[in-house]
Every structure is written in C-alpha cells, then in structure tokens.
Design an enzyme around this catalytic site. Structure first.
Site, PDB file in Angstrom:
ATOM      1  N   GLY A  36       0.940  -1.337  -0.150  1.00 17.22           N
ATOM      2  CA  GLY A  36      -0.089   0.075   0.134  1.00 17.22           C
ATOM      3  C   GLY A  36       0.818   1.385  -0.053  1.00 17.22           C
ATOM      4  N   ASN A  37       0.250   2.421  -0.411  1.00 17.16           N
ATOM      5  CA  ASN A  37       1.140   3.680  -0.664  1.00 17.16           C
ATOM      6  C   ASN A  37       0.160   4.836  -0.794  1.00 17.16           C
ATOM      7  OD1 ASN A  37       1.174   3.205  -3.694  1.00 17.16           O
ATOM      8  ND2 ASN A  37       2.440   1.456  -3.057  1.00 17.16           N
ATOM      9  N   HIS A 105      -3.885  -3.167  -1.342  1.00 18.66           N
ATOM     10  CA  HIS A 105      -4.455  -4.678  -1.577  1.00 18.66           C
ATOM     11  C   HIS A 105      -5.493  -4.826  -0.752  1.00 18.66           C
ATOM     12  CE1 HIS A 105      -0.304  -5.536  -3.542  1.00 18.66           C
ATOM     13  NE2 HIS A 105      -0.937  -4.649  -4.352  1.00 18.66           N
ATOM     14  N   ASP A 128     -23.694   8.068  -3.091  1.00 19.85           N
ATOM     15  CA  ASP A 128     -23.002   9.317  -2.635  1.00 19.85           C
ATOM     16  C   ASP A 128     -21.747   9.460  -3.038  1.00 19.85           C
ATOM     17  OD1 ASP A 128     -25.306   9.891  -1.363  1.00 19.85           O
ATOM     18  OD2 ASP A 128     -24.753   9.365   0.715  1.00 19.85           O
ATOM     19  N   HIS A 168      -5.175  -7.508  -9.132  1.00 20.52           N
ATOM     20  CA  HIS A 168      -4.291  -6.838  -8.264  1.00 20.52           C
ATOM     21  C   HIS A 168      -4.814  -6.204  -7.210  1.00 20.52           C
ATOM     22  CE1 HIS A 168      -0.734  -3.684  -8.616  1.00 20.52           C
ATOM     23  NE2 HIS A 168      -1.039  -4.140  -7.542  1.00 20.52           N
ATOM     24  N   TYR A 222     -24.093  18.105   1.024  1.00 19.97           N
ATOM     25  CA  TYR A 222     -23.758  17.471   2.322  1.00 19.97           C
ATOM     26  C   TYR A 222     -22.582  18.201   3.105  1.00 19.97           C
ATOM     27  CZ  TYR A 222     -22.120  13.613   5.368  1.00 19.97           C
ATOM     28  OH  TYR A 222     -21.482  12.968   6.212  1.00 19.97           O
TER      29      TYR A 222
HETATM   30 ZN   LIG Z   1      -0.110  -3.473  -5.411  1.00 23.18          ZN
END
Ligand SMILES: [Zn+2]
Length: 225
Positions: A36-37, A105, A128, A168, A222
């Site tokens: 993750g990034n 992911h 929404d 992916h 909102y």
């Molecule tokens: Zn990835």
C-alpha cells in the site's frame, strides 16, 4: 533558487500529511506488512511526495517520505521510492485535477478485482461517494506505464474515484491525498457490504436517476457549509 527550495515549505507540509495518511491505511485495515502507498502532488510544481519502498509502517516518518519528479525520479529522499511510483506519476502527468493517489490491496476490493467484476452501485452511501459502479481496470504488470495507463483510461470520464485493477488491487484518486485515502476506505467498505449482500441474495439495483440525484446532492449539499 532551485525548484525544490521554492517548494520547500509545501514539501515539508506534504511530507507530514502523507506520512500521517499512511497511518490511516493501517487504522482502517487496508494494508498488511509494507504493501500500500499514498502520494500527494506538490501543487504548482512537477513534483510528488510518496512512501519509500519496503519500509515498515511504524517507520514512516515525514523525513522518510520521498520527493520525486513526475517521471518518478528521486529528487530528495534517503530511500528508494515505492515500487508503484511510476503508476502514481503517470496519473499526475495525465490527470491535472488529481492531487492525491492511493494504492492498496484491501481484501474485499481485491476479491472483486480477482474475479474481474465491478462493484455494482446498490447502496445509497455508495451512490453518494462513487456515483456509479466501481469499475475494473485492465490486467497490467508492474515495470512500465501499463498500470498508470490502465488507471487513467478507466477513471477518465468516470465518476468513481476508485478503480479495481484486475487481479491486483485498488487505486484511488482525489483532489488531495486525504480525499484519495477516503476513497480507498469507502471502496473497501462498499466492496465488503456488497459482497455480504451477495451472500444473502441478489442485490436490488438503484435506478440511475436516483444514483444521479444522490451523487449530486452529496457533492453539492452534504456536510458543513
Ligand atoms: Zn499493488
């Protein structure tokens, strides 16, 4: 004065912001280990701030963040940048309105990506946020511009700020890095909710005009004025 010196104050702020947003990925259980990034564009400059590659989440301090140009080359930083930097950079080069990009992911979204099926828009909260289904992008291997191209081609002219890259995971975009993180959190939440609905039966579609109404209201009325 160099470009980096001129941008120094903004870069310092974004290093702090991007480092803190990585903790949100952990808090919302969107990532495991070092996957993750998050990245942020440096407004007004052809630069981005992104996570270093392979550094544990607890070590992601502002100083550990990497400053890159929009071709993914390191401009300032003590580590190699995320292996997904090329995809982030491609998005910034081709979508000038985007100020933040997130990749995870997260498991429920990945399940939909693995079967190559868009998450249908069957919850008002999803209408929404996303205003449409969450689309599936092409299968693409890391190493060139394939992932970035797939993200841009899928999300251009689509309301959804999230794409499920096939086999992916999730890429999200936003006007800011924080908005892109919110989209990643919401994407996993609706991927889970609609998956659970499927276990009970066939989700009931929402009429397109109602999706339009919900999306427009949420994005214009909102929240606090
Ligand atoms: Zn990835």
């Amino acid at each position: 004065m160099t470009v980096v010196a001129a941008a120094a104050e903004t870069v310092a702020r974004l290093r702090t912001e991007v480092a803190a947003l990585h903790a949100e990925l952990v808090r919302y259980r969107l990532v495991v280990w070092t996957s993750g990034n998050v990245s942020a564009r440096v407004p007004g400059y052809d630069l981005l701030v992104i996570k270093p590659s392979g550094v544990p989440y607890e070590d992601l301090t502002p100083a550990a963040m990497i400053l890159c140009d929009l071709d993914g080359n390191v401009v300032d930083g003590g580590f190699a940048p995320s292996s997904d930097t090329a995809a982030h950079a491609y998005v910034y080069r081709h979508m000038p309105q985007v100020g933040g990009v997130v990749h995870t992911h997260s498991p429920y979204a990945c399940a939909w990506a693995a079967v190559g099926e868009p998450v249908p828009c069957v919850l008002t909260g999803m209408a929404d946020e996303f205003g449409a289904e969450i689309p599936v992008g092409p299968f693409a291997l890391i190493g060139d511009d394939s992932i970035g191209r797939g993200i841009v081609e899928t999300l251009s002219d689509h309301r959804s700020p999230a794409v499920l890259m096939r086999n992916h995971g999730v890429f999200t975009i936003g006007a800011t890095a924080r908005a892109a993180v919110k989209a990643a959190v919401m994407c996993e939440d609706v991927a889970r909710g609609v998956h659970l609905a499927r276990q009970l039966g066939q989700p009931v579609p929402i009429a397109p005009r109602d999706i339009d109404h919900l999306y427009t209201r949420y994005h214009t009325e909102y929240g606090q004025p």
